[in-house]
Design a protein around this motif. Structure first.
Motif, PDB file in Angstrom:
ATOM      1  N   UNK A   8       0.855  -1.190   0.000  1.00  0.00           N
ATOM      2  CA  UNK A   8       0.000   0.000   0.000  1.00  0.00           C
ATOM      3  C   UNK A   8       0.889   1.238   0.000  1.00  0.00           C
ATOM      4  N   UNK A   9       0.554   2.184  -0.853  1.00  0.00           N
ATOM      5  CA  UNK A   9       1.320   3.435  -0.872  1.00  0.00           C
ATOM      6  C   UNK A   9       0.821   4.301  -1.995  1.00  0.00           C
ATOM      7  N   UNK A  10       1.070   5.624  -1.894  1.00  0.00           N
ATOM      8  CA  UNK A  10       0.588   6.537  -2.934  1.00  0.00           C
ATOM      9  C   UNK A  10       1.274   6.286  -4.269  1.00  0.00           C
ATOM     10  N   UNK A 113      -1.148 -13.347   5.275  1.00  0.00           N
ATOM     11  CA  UNK A 113      -1.229 -12.056   4.598  1.00  0.00           C
ATOM     12  C   UNK A 113      -0.394 -11.028   5.342  1.00  0.00           C
ATOM     13  N   UNK A 114       0.412 -10.295   4.605  1.00  0.00           N
ATOM     14  CA  UNK A 114       1.141  -9.166   5.214  1.00  0.00           C
ATOM     15  C   UNK A 114       0.883  -7.946   4.350  1.00  0.00           C
ATOM     16  N   UNK A 115       0.502  -6.842   4.974  1.00  0.00           N
ATOM     17  CA  UNK A 115       0.291  -5.605   4.207  1.00  0.00           C
ATOM     18  C   UNK A 115       1.419  -4.638   4.553  1.00  0.00           C
ATOM     19  N   UNK A 116       2.146  -4.232   3.559  1.00  0.00           N
ATOM     20  CA  UNK A 116       3.294  -3.355   3.798  1.00  0.00           C
ATOM     21  C   UNK A 116       2.975  -1.960   3.274  1.00  0.00           C
ATOM     22  N   UNK A 198       2.521  -3.625   8.303  1.00  0.00           N
ATOM     23  CA  UNK A 198       3.941  -3.350   8.551  1.00  0.00           C
ATOM     24  C   UNK A 198       4.278  -2.053   7.827  1.00  0.00           C
ATOM     25  N   UNK A 199       4.767  -1.076   8.599  1.00  0.00           N
ATOM     26  CA  UNK A 199       5.027   0.233   8.002  1.00  0.00           C
ATOM     27  C   UNK A 199       6.506   0.361   7.681  1.00  0.00           C
TER      28      UNK A 199
END
Ligand code: AMP
Length: 220
Positions: A8-10, A113-116, A198-199
């Motif tokens: 996820x990111x712009x 599932x991991x969302x980074x 996870x950021x």
């Protein structure tokens, strides 16, 4: 175990570059949703004609078209150990769709599932977008300002002439940022609530970011 890595990111946050590198390192397929949609557009099917209208306006392509593309891709053999999802899900509705796909087709698999989330300084993003070019053959991404090719407009790897995406214009990018804020950003909280977020500080050099990314993936 099936690992699904979600990014996820712009727009232009660097996830394309990083996910291609990660795909090679982990030997998991890189599923670039935007690229798959652009392929459908090239095919000039009914879905492609519809999708083009949305891409040209910086909006999300209708959910049923994207769900179909993703489902078919995830069912391919090379996804048996998981996949790197670059650009999907991009809304809360699509996150639900992914759950449904997993519950329907992979209910016997242990899906992790991991969302980074790529946290990045917004001021540089527009410059990155309008200067972005890529190789149509090997897909390597360049930036005329920040990471130019050795020879003007030619890929370092295979000598192909670099191309610019139709939606990498100032006007469409403004709309894409808007779409990101309204539809995609809520996924950060969604995955945080599921303890799957996870950021990553995605400012800085490509190799440094990759090191941080790899650490997160390998430790979790
Ligand atoms: P990208 O290549 O990831 O920057 O995506 C380019 C464009 O493709 C976006 O601005 C959307 O119009 C469309 N797109 C990509 N991924 C999705 C998605 N998951 N859902 C709907 N539209 C998408």
């Amino acid at each position: 175990m099936k690992k699904q890595l979600i990014f996820i990111g712009p727009p232009a946050c660097g996830k394309g570059t990083q996910t291609i590198m990660l795909s090679k390192k982990l030997n998991l397929p890189h599923i670039d949703t935007g690229a798959l949609i652009r392929d459908v557009i090239k095919s000039q099917t009914e879905d492609g004609i519809i999708a083009k209208k949305y891409i040209d306006e910086g909006k999300l392509v209708p959910p049923e078209i994207v769900a179909n593309i993703i489902k078919n891709r995830l069912l391919k053999d090379d996804c048996k150990d998981g996949a790197i999802l670059d650009g999907f899900p991009r809304s809360l509705e699509q996150a639900q769709t992914l759950d449904e796909i997993n519950n329907t087709f992979f209910k016997d698999d242990d899906v992790q599932m991991m969302a980074i989330y790529f946290d990045v300084d917004r001021n540089v993003l527009m410059e990155r977008i309008i200067n972005r070019r890529s190789c149509p053959k090997c897909k390597k991404i360049y930036n005329l300002k920040f990471a130019p090719p050795k020879n003007t407009n030619v890929c370092d790897v295979d000598g192909e002439t670099l191309i610019q995406r139709d939606d990498d214009t100032y006007e469409i990018a403004l709309k894409r940022f808007n779409t990101y804020e309204n539809e995609t950003k809520p996924l950060v909280e969604f995955f945080e609530n599921r303890n799957q977020l996870y950021k990553i500080d995605a400012n800085g050099k490509v190799d440094e970011i990759f090191e941080k990314l790899l650490k997160i993936v390998e430790e979790n």
